[in-house]
Scaffold this motif. Structure first.
Motif, mmCIF file in Angstrom:
data_model
loop_
_atom_site.group_PDB
_atom_site.id
_atom_site.type_symbol
_atom_site.label_atom_id
_atom_site.label_comp_id
_atom_site.label_asym_id
_atom_site.label_seq_id
_atom_site.Cartn_x
_atom_site.Cartn_y
_atom_site.Cartn_z
ATOM 1 N N MET A 161 54.190 -7.111 -9.840
ATOM 2 C CA MET A 161 52.983 -6.351 -9.555
ATOM 3 C C MET A 161 53.331 -5.085 -8.766
ATOM 4 S SD MET A 161 49.772 -6.029 -9.864
ATOM 5 C CE MET A 161 49.515 -7.596 -10.681
ATOM 6 N N VAL A 162 52.754 -3.994 -9.145
ATOM 7 C CA VAL A 162 53.017 -2.750 -8.435
ATOM 8 C C VAL A 162 52.438 -2.831 -7.039
ATOM 9 C CG1 VAL A 162 53.055 -1.379 -10.529
ATOM 10 C CG2 VAL A 162 50.892 -1.741 -9.374
ATOM 11 N N ASP A 163 53.008 -2.079 -6.115
ATOM 12 C CA ASP A 163 52.508 -2.064 -4.746
ATOM 13 C C ASP A 163 51.151 -1.380 -4.674
ATOM 14 O OD1 ASP A 163 54.796 -3.324 -3.867
ATOM 15 O OD2 ASP A 163 55.854 -1.430 -3.502
ATOM 16 N N ALA A 164 50.302 -1.917 -3.837
ATOM 17 C CA ALA A 164 48.977 -1.343 -3.670
ATOM 18 C C ALA A 164 49.077 0.022 -2.994
ATOM 19 C CB ALA A 164 48.109 -2.283 -2.840
ATOM 20 N N SER A 165 48.224 0.905 -3.393
ATOM 21 C CA SER A 165 48.194 2.241 -2.807
ATOM 22 C C SER A 165 46.764 2.577 -2.441
ATOM 23 C CB SER A 165 48.730 3.284 -3.796
ATOM 24 O OG SER A 165 48.462 4.589 -3.319
ATOM 25 N N ARG A 166 46.515 2.774 -1.171
ATOM 26 C CA ARG A 166 45.155 3.116 -0.752
ATOM 27 C C ARG A 166 44.779 4.497 -1.278
ATOM 28 N NH1 ARG A 166 43.135 -1.013 -0.734
ATOM 29 N NH2 ARG A 166 41.321 -0.163 0.342
ATOM 30 N N ALA A 167 45.758 5.372 -1.393
ATOM 31 C CA ALA A 167 45.469 6.707 -1.912
ATOM 32 C C ALA A 167 45.028 6.638 -3.369
ATOM 33 C CB ALA A 167 46.689 7.609 -1.757
ATOM 34 N N ALA A 168 45.515 5.650 -4.115
ATOM 35 C CA ALA A 168 45.120 5.509 -5.519
ATOM 36 C C ALA A 168 43.628 5.234 -5.636
ATOM 37 C CB ALA A 168 45.922 4.393 -6.187
ATOM 38 N N LEU A 169 43.081 4.517 -4.668
ATOM 39 C CA LEU A 169 41.640 4.256 -4.674
ATOM 40 C C LEU A 169 40.862 5.560 -4.541
ATOM 41 C CD1 LEU A 169 39.191 2.378 -4.581
ATOM 42 C CD2 LEU A 169 39.587 2.097 -2.124
ATOM 43 N N LEU A 170 41.329 6.438 -3.656
ATOM 44 C CA LEU A 170 40.675 7.731 -3.490
ATOM 45 C C LEU A 170 40.794 8.564 -4.755
ATOM 46 C CD1 LEU A 170 41.903 8.645 0.119
ATOM 47 C CD2 LEU A 170 39.772 7.530 -0.550
ATOM 48 N N LEU A 171 41.950 8.483 -5.397
ATOM 49 C CA LEU A 171 42.176 9.242 -6.627
ATOM 50 C C LEU A 171 41.198 8.807 -7.721
ATOM 51 C CD1 LEU A 171 43.928 11.170 -8.394
ATOM 52 C CD2 LEU A 171 45.364 9.186 -8.893
ATOM 53 N N LEU A 172 41.051 7.500 -7.914
ATOM 54 C CA LEU A 172 40.198 7.001 -8.981
ATOM 55 C C LEU A 172 38.719 7.215 -8.683
ATOM 56 C CD1 LEU A 172 42.011 3.684 -9.988
ATOM 57 C CD2 LEU A 172 42.036 5.892 -11.145
ATOM 58 N N ALA A 173 38.347 7.293 -7.412
ATOM 59 C CA ALA A 173 36.949 7.510 -7.046
ATOM 60 C C ALA A 173 36.590 8.990 -6.967
ATOM 61 C CB ALA A 173 36.653 6.839 -5.702
ATOM 62 N N ASP A 174 37.582 9.851 -7.118
ATOM 63 C CA ASP A 174 37.374 11.296 -7.004
ATOM 64 C C ASP A 174 36.697 11.831 -8.266
ATOM 65 O OD1 ASP A 174 37.540 14.072 -6.665
ATOM 66 O OD2 ASP A 174 39.505 13.953 -5.703
ATOM 67 N N GLY A 175 35.595 12.513 -8.103
ATOM 68 C CA GLY A 175 34.881 13.078 -9.238
ATOM 69 C C GLY A 175 35.679 14.121 -9.993
ATOM 70 N N ARG A 176 36.755 14.613 -9.387
ATOM 71 C CA ARG A 176 37.600 15.612 -10.056
ATOM 72 C C ARG A 176 38.666 14.978 -10.947
ATOM 73 N NH1 ARG A 176 38.975 18.508 -4.491
ATOM 74 N NH2 ARG A 176 39.075 16.278 -4.009
ATOM 75 N N LEU A 177 38.731 13.662 -10.975
ATOM 76 C CA LEU A 177 39.670 12.994 -11.870
ATOM 77 C C LEU A 177 39.371 13.426 -13.309
ATOM 78 C CD1 LEU A 177 41.885 10.670 -11.995
ATOM 79 C CD2 LEU A 177 39.985 9.172 -12.635
ATOM 80 N N PRO A 178 40.352 13.888 -14.060
ATOM 81 C CA PRO A 178 40.086 14.391 -15.412
ATOM 82 C C PRO A 178 39.815 13.260 -16.398
ATOM 83 C CG PRO A 178 42.432 14.462 -14.949
ATOM 84 C CD PRO A 178 41.774 14.045 -13.669
ATOM 85 N N ALA A 179 38.695 12.568 -16.187
ATOM 86 C CA ALA A 179 38.326 11.450 -17.049
ATOM 87 C C ALA A 179 36.942 11.649 -17.654
ATOM 88 C CB ALA A 179 38.380 10.142 -16.266
ATOM 89 N N GLY A 180 36.410 12.856 -17.546
ATOM 90 C CA GLY A 180 35.154 13.180 -18.208
ATOM 91 C C GLY A 180 33.884 12.791 -17.469
ATOM 92 N N GLY A 181 33.997 12.203 -16.289
ATOM 93 C CA GLY A 181 32.807 11.760 -15.584
ATOM 94 C C GLY A 181 31.851 12.878 -15.226
ATOM 95 N N HIS A 182 32.381 14.077 -15.002
ATOM 96 C CA HIS A 182 31.547 15.215 -14.621
ATOM 97 C C HIS A 182 30.582 15.628 -15.731
ATOM 98 C CE1 HIS A 182 34.890 16.942 -16.866
ATOM 99 N NE2 HIS A 182 34.090 17.949 -17.168
ATOM 100 N N ALA A 183 30.849 15.189 -16.954
ATOM 101 C CA ALA A 183 30.007 15.583 -18.085
ATOM 102 C C ALA A 183 28.828 14.643 -18.297
ATOM 103 C CB ALA A 183 30.846 15.626 -19.359
ATOM 104 N N HIS A 184 28.707 13.611 -17.460
ATOM 105 C CA HIS A 184 27.649 12.614 -17.625
ATOM 106 C C HIS A 184 26.767 12.572 -16.377
ATOM 107 C CE1 HIS A 184 29.451 10.853 -21.300
ATOM 108 N NE2 HIS A 184 30.584 11.296 -20.750
#
Length: 275
Positions: free
Chosen positions: A1-24
């Motif tokens: 299992m990969v090591d947990a990263s608290r920063a990864a949580l911030l990354l995935l919750a960031d509206g600027r993540l290029p995953a298209g969420g801003h278009a909805h």
């Protein structure tokens, strides 16, 4: 299992993540058009309702997908069903789409029971994830909502694979919460982390859209989100606690109003957001 990263949580919750969420807009655009949300008070009611319904369901499914992927004891070949019996075959997909448009290609049924990221040791339990996706589809009666969720899920998988190579998913275009749980697991996050990020996104996305659509004071909207944080925490905690239930027993709180808004928005001739 990969090591947990608290920063990864911030990354995935960031509206600027290029995953298209801003278009909805999460239904808020249609709500502003029909006049049901016109000011900050209306936005507050909308967000509370969305969090208690769609928010709980989405957070629970994201946490469940993360839990199934992280667990070393998951048997992706034999998921537990609601009856408590072992199912030797993957669940059948819903038949509300033309066969060419279904996200469950024939080869899934004969694929390996799990896919493993050799670099991180994260296993994707194929059939259990398919069952989760099917159950979430059943909780999403609006075709427009299903389409939007799958579009966001596909985009999130693209971003996730770029960040964590080796990430796999048995469904080409999974629902967004299912994709989020998979990506969160590969990022080393916990089911509780996945639930919190998804619960937060349930309100932060529409709040951001409402700021633009209604010209609301961004500071006032930020203050509103701050006042909603206890409810977000509560929803995420409830979702995480429920995520170890069989897929068929996960929350199914409905939001007919949001479903109607999604269908109205889908047929609108002029719109700023995809959904």
């Amino acid at each position: 299992m990969v090591d947990a990263s608290r920063a990864a949580l911030l990354l995935l919750a960031d509206g600027r993540l290029p995953a298209g969420g801003h278009a909805h807009s999460g239904g808020i655009e249609a709500a502003t058009v029909d006049g049901s949300v016109t000011d900050l008070a209306g936005l507050k009611r909308f967000l509370r309702g969305r969090l208690a319904t769609t928010g709980l369901v989405s957070a629970a499914f994201a946490a469940a997908a993360c839990r199934l992927t992280r667990s070393p004891h998951t048997d992706g070949n034999l998921p537990i069903t609601v009856s408590g019996r072992l199912s030797a075959a993957p669940p059948q997909p819903l038949s509300d789409r033309p066969s060419s448009d279904r996200p469950y290609p024939e080869e899934i049924a004969t694929s390996a029971s799990s896919d493993t990221d050799a670099a991180g040791g994260v296993t994707t339990p194929t059939r259990a994830i398919i069952e989760l996706d099917v159950e979430l589809d059943a909780r999403t009666p609006s075709p427009a909502q299903r389409s939007a969720s799958r579009a966001q899920g596909r985009a999130l998988l693209r971003a996730g694979r770029a960040a964590w190579p080796g990430l796999s998913c048995p469904v080409p275009a999974p629902h967004h919460p299912v994709a989020f749980g998979l990506v969160a697991a590969h990022a080393g996050l916990s089911p509780a982390d996945a639930a919190l990020a998804v619960a937060y996104g349930t309100v932060s996305g529409p709040a951001s859209a409402a700021t633009r659509l209604l010209g609301l004071d961004p500071l006032a909207v930020t203050a509103l989100l701050t006042r909603l944080t206890p409810a977000i925490d509560h929803t995420a905690a409830e979702a995480a606690a429920l995520s170890n239930h069989p897929p068929a027993d996960l929350p199914a709180t409905t939001a007919p109003r949001l479903e109607l808004l999604a269908e109205h928005h889908h047929t609108a001739t002029i719109r700023m957001f995809a959904s």
